[in-house]
Write an enzyme that holds these catalytic residues in place. Structure first.
Site, mmCIF file in Angstrom:
data_model
loop_
_atom_site.group_PDB
_atom_site.id
_atom_site.type_symbol
_atom_site.label_atom_id
_atom_site.label_comp_id
_atom_site.label_asym_id
_atom_site.label_seq_id
_atom_site.Cartn_x
_atom_site.Cartn_y
_atom_site.Cartn_z
ATOM 1 N N HIS A 129 36.856 43.308 40.198
ATOM 2 C CA HIS A 129 36.881 41.719 39.863
ATOM 3 C C HIS A 129 35.787 41.324 39.381
ATOM 4 O O HIS A 129 35.626 39.855 38.860
ATOM 5 C CB HIS A 129 37.769 41.103 40.616
ATOM 6 C CG HIS A 129 37.204 40.980 41.827
ATOM 7 N ND1 HIS A 129 36.778 42.034 42.872
ATOM 8 C CD2 HIS A 129 36.589 39.907 42.536
ATOM 9 C CE1 HIS A 129 36.147 41.599 43.987
ATOM 10 N NE2 HIS A 129 36.058 40.501 43.873
ATOM 11 N N ASP A 130 34.777 41.689 39.685
ATOM 12 C CA ASP A 130 33.196 41.315 39.569
ATOM 13 C C ASP A 130 32.439 41.889 38.614
ATOM 14 O O ASP A 130 31.368 41.639 38.135
ATOM 15 C CB ASP A 130 32.300 41.385 40.724
ATOM 16 C CG ASP A 130 32.976 40.612 42.230
ATOM 17 O OD1 ASP A 130 33.623 39.562 41.704
ATOM 18 O OD2 ASP A 130 32.728 40.993 43.117
ATOM 19 N N GLU A 175 31.895 45.768 51.472
ATOM 20 C CA GLU A 175 30.836 45.326 50.417
ATOM 21 C C GLU A 175 29.514 44.929 50.957
ATOM 22 O O GLU A 175 29.247 44.139 51.459
ATOM 23 C CB GLU A 175 31.601 44.212 49.652
ATOM 24 C CG GLU A 175 31.006 44.019 48.319
ATOM 25 C CD GLU A 175 31.243 42.774 47.760
ATOM 26 O OE1 GLU A 175 31.236 42.709 46.364
ATOM 27 O OE2 GLU A 175 31.079 41.771 48.380
ATOM 28 N N ASP A 193 54.263 29.519 36.097
ATOM 29 C CA ASP A 193 53.120 28.545 36.154
ATOM 30 C C ASP A 193 51.528 28.888 35.549
ATOM 31 O O ASP A 193 50.703 28.533 35.562
ATOM 32 C CB ASP A 193 52.841 28.023 37.666
ATOM 33 C CG ASP A 193 52.335 29.179 38.606
ATOM 34 O OD1 ASP A 193 52.336 30.304 38.163
ATOM 35 O OD2 ASP A 193 52.183 28.863 39.765
ATOM 36 N N ASP A 251 34.217 41.548 52.522
ATOM 37 C CA ASP A 251 33.152 40.554 51.370
ATOM 38 C C ASP A 251 31.772 40.605 51.877
ATOM 39 O O ASP A 251 31.539 40.101 52.893
ATOM 40 C CB ASP A 251 33.976 39.286 51.100
ATOM 41 C CG ASP A 251 33.480 38.850 49.848
ATOM 42 O OD1 ASP A 251 33.238 39.399 48.847
ATOM 43 O OD2 ASP A 251 32.792 37.616 49.969
ATOM 44 N N ASP A 270 51.409 36.043 41.188
ATOM 45 C CA ASP A 270 51.759 35.454 42.573
ATOM 46 C C ASP A 270 52.348 36.749 43.267
ATOM 47 O O ASP A 270 52.513 37.886 42.895
ATOM 48 C CB ASP A 270 52.993 34.425 42.350
ATOM 49 C CG ASP A 270 53.725 34.530 41.227
ATOM 50 O OD1 ASP A 270 54.503 35.893 41.431
ATOM 51 O OD2 ASP A 270 54.277 33.707 40.591
ATOM 52 N N ASP A 274 53.102 37.027 36.951
ATOM 53 C CA ASP A 274 53.512 35.834 37.374
ATOM 54 C C ASP A 274 55.136 35.734 37.310
ATOM 55 O O ASP A 274 55.684 36.041 36.288
ATOM 56 C CB ASP A 274 52.961 34.818 36.231
ATOM 57 C CG ASP A 274 53.548 33.332 36.465
ATOM 58 O OD1 ASP A 274 53.727 32.891 37.622
ATOM 59 O OD2 ASP A 274 53.525 32.610 35.557
ATOM 60 N N ASP A 325 41.467 41.331 52.073
ATOM 61 C CA ASP A 325 40.101 40.866 51.904
ATOM 62 C C ASP A 325 39.761 40.238 53.068
ATOM 63 O O ASP A 325 40.339 39.150 53.286
ATOM 64 C CB ASP A 325 39.944 40.101 50.460
ATOM 65 C CG ASP A 325 38.675 40.490 49.527
ATOM 66 O OD1 ASP A 325 37.708 40.464 50.296
ATOM 67 O OD2 ASP A 325 38.939 40.991 48.497
HETATM 68 O O1 TEU Z 1 30.800 39.402 45.356
HETATM 69 C C1 TEU Z 1 29.417 39.892 45.856
HETATM 70 C C2 TEU Z 1 28.504 39.704 44.926
HETATM 71 O O2 TEU Z 1 27.446 39.232 44.942
HETATM 72 C C3 TEU Z 1 28.689 39.797 43.425
HETATM 73 O O3 TEU Z 1 29.730 40.921 43.147
HETATM 74 C C4 TEU Z 1 28.944 38.582 42.755
HETATM 75 O O4 TEU Z 1 30.242 38.770 41.889
HETATM 76 C C5 TEU Z 1 28.048 38.300 41.837
HETATM 77 O O5 TEU Z 1 28.084 39.369 40.491
HETATM 78 C C6 TEU Z 1 26.604 38.419 42.058
HETATM 79 O O6 TEU Z 1 25.709 38.322 40.807
HETATM 80 C C7 TEU Z 1 31.824 39.026 46.472
HETATM 81 C C8 TEU Z 1 33.143 39.020 45.711
HETATM 82 O O7 TEU Z 1 33.682 40.327 45.427
HETATM 83 C C9 TEU Z 1 33.202 38.051 44.644
HETATM 84 O O8 TEU Z 1 34.285 37.952 43.886
HETATM 85 C C10 TEU Z 1 32.705 36.629 45.238
HETATM 86 O O9 TEU Z 1 32.605 35.710 44.251
HETATM 87 C C11 TEU Z 1 31.487 36.774 46.239
HETATM 88 O O10 TEU Z 1 31.410 37.975 47.037
HETATM 89 C C12 TEU Z 1 31.284 35.410 46.949
HETATM 90 O O11 TEU Z 1 32.200 35.691 48.044
HETATM 91 CA CA CA Z 2 52.955 32.068 39.802
#
Ligand code: TEU
Ligand code: CA
Length: 557
Positions: A327-328, A254, A26, A200, A30, A22, A99
């Site tokens: 990130h998931d 994905e 904030d 995605d 960014d 950042d 993405d």
């Molecule tokens: O994620 C797809 C997805 O279904 C999983 O990774 C989800 O995060 C979850 O764990 C299912 O139980 C993609 C993106 O990477 C995720 O960040 C988004 O939230 C999702 O699609 C919707 O766009």
């Molecule tokens: Ca910021």
């Protein structure tokens, strides 16, 4: 190797912009913050940056709910900032992939705003179905974020489909105008100079036309009607024709519920047109029959079986995306390693696997310093919409009586674990922001941070650096054939990679025991050289190896 397959040799670094750096206090990362760290990425040695969504969005799902595909959300900066980022990366011979989220938009996207009003052009840009607010939804499909995949819209007086949150309505790919808009938008970004897309949930874009009920016994209800739907191959072909063919780009799809065998339909030289897939099979080894929130101990044999299956299925045609983190997902070191006593050793061991399988390794921000899962003392600290929905449902059910009971599940599995601020230094807020961070900083930042890691030759960071160098110096890392060794060993993952007369033997202990393994492969030549490892090894190479907790070794024969 074909020139247009640069992405096979590349190392990808994923930036989750909200939590990276950042610059205006904030509390939200960014684009100027990423620009500040471009030199850092160059020092680490990465080739490609994958940027999570930075588009205009109400942020119901941190940007995966897009309100305008062609503008930058002001929290992240301006289009000029983004253009400068691209330039700074290209100046250093790094590439940028964006993405692409086109299974759904935000409910605040202009298309949906007009569609719910019944505007002629946008009338069937989404999936609408008649019904009364108190009726059962149009079918029994479940959202991936829990509950029905349908919500009632008062304005239009109909139900609409959302496979994710109710603020993420699915767009209707059967409509030719929708496809035109999507392809035009993709071309627009490519013409701005980007180097590809991460797509995605791209295998959810086609649904069975009559939207029939799904089998209620089959896991996620309705999945057979929206995973790998009937028109998916046609939509992807059209995308190739109208956007991707003749462009030198990297495309990472994905795909949910895809196995190594079906993967070939998408990534083989002759079909599909995608470079590689982000699949979920190896991310499910610690989930029980009840799905991701049903946690079980992971079984190394299962992990080995899955990774081997993908290595073998795509050996001659197609390509693997290698990842343990994004990130998931919760942090890999907390999940497959030991984030306390053996944090450094196990983070390095996992990195060893990541860089020695065949495929393109993806590093998720913070992984290169061994960042760990975090704590959520109170449910109010949870930010992720998926985890929030789950907590609400779990507490309503009989399964859990209190948040305290549920807490270990959240702390193990929540996506927030990977979204805490990047730990740059031991300064306040880990050097991420001078304001209040949008999500809590993980407690261990005073020990686990980039500055400390770069100062310490023995750190996880330097180990990643070495692996990146080795991979770029030796073709066998990228192109060598894979062969599993010790297939039935429950604690050790070992394999051989060969390319011409280059040969590697990789041996990784996934637990804190001290197993001895017999590897006759090692003594076929006189002096196998230890290329890299996470402990110092003094013993002369022998066919018998005694491993220490989470020990990893890569021998070159
Ligand atoms: O994620 C797809 C997805 O279904 C999983 O990774 C989800 O995060 C979850 O764990 C299912 O139980 C993609 C993106 O990477 C995720 O960040 C988004 O939230 C999702 O699609 C919707 O766009
Ligand atoms: Ca910021």
């Amino acid at each position: 190797m074909d020139d247009d397959q640069w992405w096979k040799e590349a190392v990808v670094y994923q930036v989750y912009p909200r939590s990276f750096n950042d610059t205006n206090g904030d509390g939200i990362g960014d684009i100027p913050g990423i620009i500040e760290k471009v030199d850092y990425l160059e020092d680490l040695g990465v080739d490609v940056v994958w940027l999570n969504p930075v588009y205009e969005s109400p942020m119901a799902d941190n940007g995966y709910d897009i309100a305008d595909y062609q503008s930058i959300h002001p929290e992240f900066g301006t289009m000029e900032d983004w253009e400068r980022l691209l330039e700074e990366l290209h100046d250093r011979d790094m590439r940028l992939i964006m993405d692409l989220v086109v299974n759904h938009t935000s409910d605040e996207h202009e298309w949906f705003v007009k569609s719910r009003k019944g505007h002629e052009k946008y009338d069937d840009y989404y999936y609408w179905a008649e019904g009364e607010p108190d009726d059962d939804p149009p079918n029994n499909w479940e959202s991936l974020f829990g509950g029905s995949a349908w919500s009632y819209d008062d304005e239009r007086g109909e139900y609409y489909l959302h496979l994710f949150d109710k603020k993420q309505p699915d767009i209707n790919w059967r409509n030719e105008d929708v496809r035109d808009e999507v392809f035009e938008m993709m071309n627009w970004w490519l013409e701005k100079g980007i180097d590809g897309f991460r797509m995605d949930v791209i295998n959810l874009i086609s649904k069975t036309e009559s939207l029939p009920d799904g089998d209620p016994e089959g896991g996620l209800t309705g999945a057979e009607h929206f995973i790998d739907g009937p028109e998916l191959p046609n939509y992807l072909d059209e995308m190739c024709e109208r956007v991707l063919d003749d462009r030198d780009v990297m495309t990472v799809g994905e795909m949910i519920g895809v196995d190594a065998n079906t993967a070939r339909n998408y990534v083989s030289e002759d079909s599909g047109g995608l470079s590689m897939l982000i699949h979920f099979e190896h991310m499910e080894v610690d989930a029980g029959d009840g799905g991701k929130w049903d946690i079980k101990e992971f079984d190394l044999l299962e992990l080995k079986r899955i990774l081997t299956d993908w290595q073998e299925s795509l050996a001659d045609d197609g390509w693997n995306c290698l990842y343990f983190n994004n990130h998931d997902q919760p942090r890999a070191v907390s999940r497959f390693g030991d984030d306390e006593e053996y944090r450094v050793e196990s983070a390095k061991m996992l990195a060893t696997v990541l860089f020695t399988l065949q495929g393109t390794p993806f590093i998720y921000q913070g992984q290169e310093i061994g960042m760990t899962n975090t704590t959520f003392e109170d449910p109010s600290e949870i930010q992720d919409v998926e985890a929030e929905n789950y907590v609400e449902m779990a507490l309503e059910s009989d399964e859990y009586d209190s948040y305290e009971e549920l807490r270990p599940v959240i702390e193990y599995r929540s996506r927030d674990n990977s979204r805490t601020p990047m730990q740059w230094s031991d300064e306040e807020n880990a050097g991420f922001t001078e304001g209040d961070p949008w999500i809590g900083v993980t407690e261990n930042y005073e020990d686990v941070n980039v500055e400390a890691a770069r100062d310490d030759e023995m750190s996880v960071w330097h180990y990643y650096r070495s692996l990146i160098d080795l991979r770029s110096e030796r073709d066998v890392f990228v192109h060598g054939a894979y062969e599993l060794l010790l297939p039935d060993h429950e604690e050790v993952f070992a394999y051989r990679r060969t390319l011409g007369d280059e040969e590697l033997i990789v041996v990784c202990n996934f637990f804190d025991g001290e197993p001895s393994v017999e590897l006759p492969e090692l003594i076929r030549v006189d002096t196998p050289e230890l290329l890299i490892g996470n402990y110092s090894v003094r013993e002369a190479a022998d066919s018998k190896i005694n491993l220490r907790p989470y020990e990893a070794r890569v021998y070159e024969l």
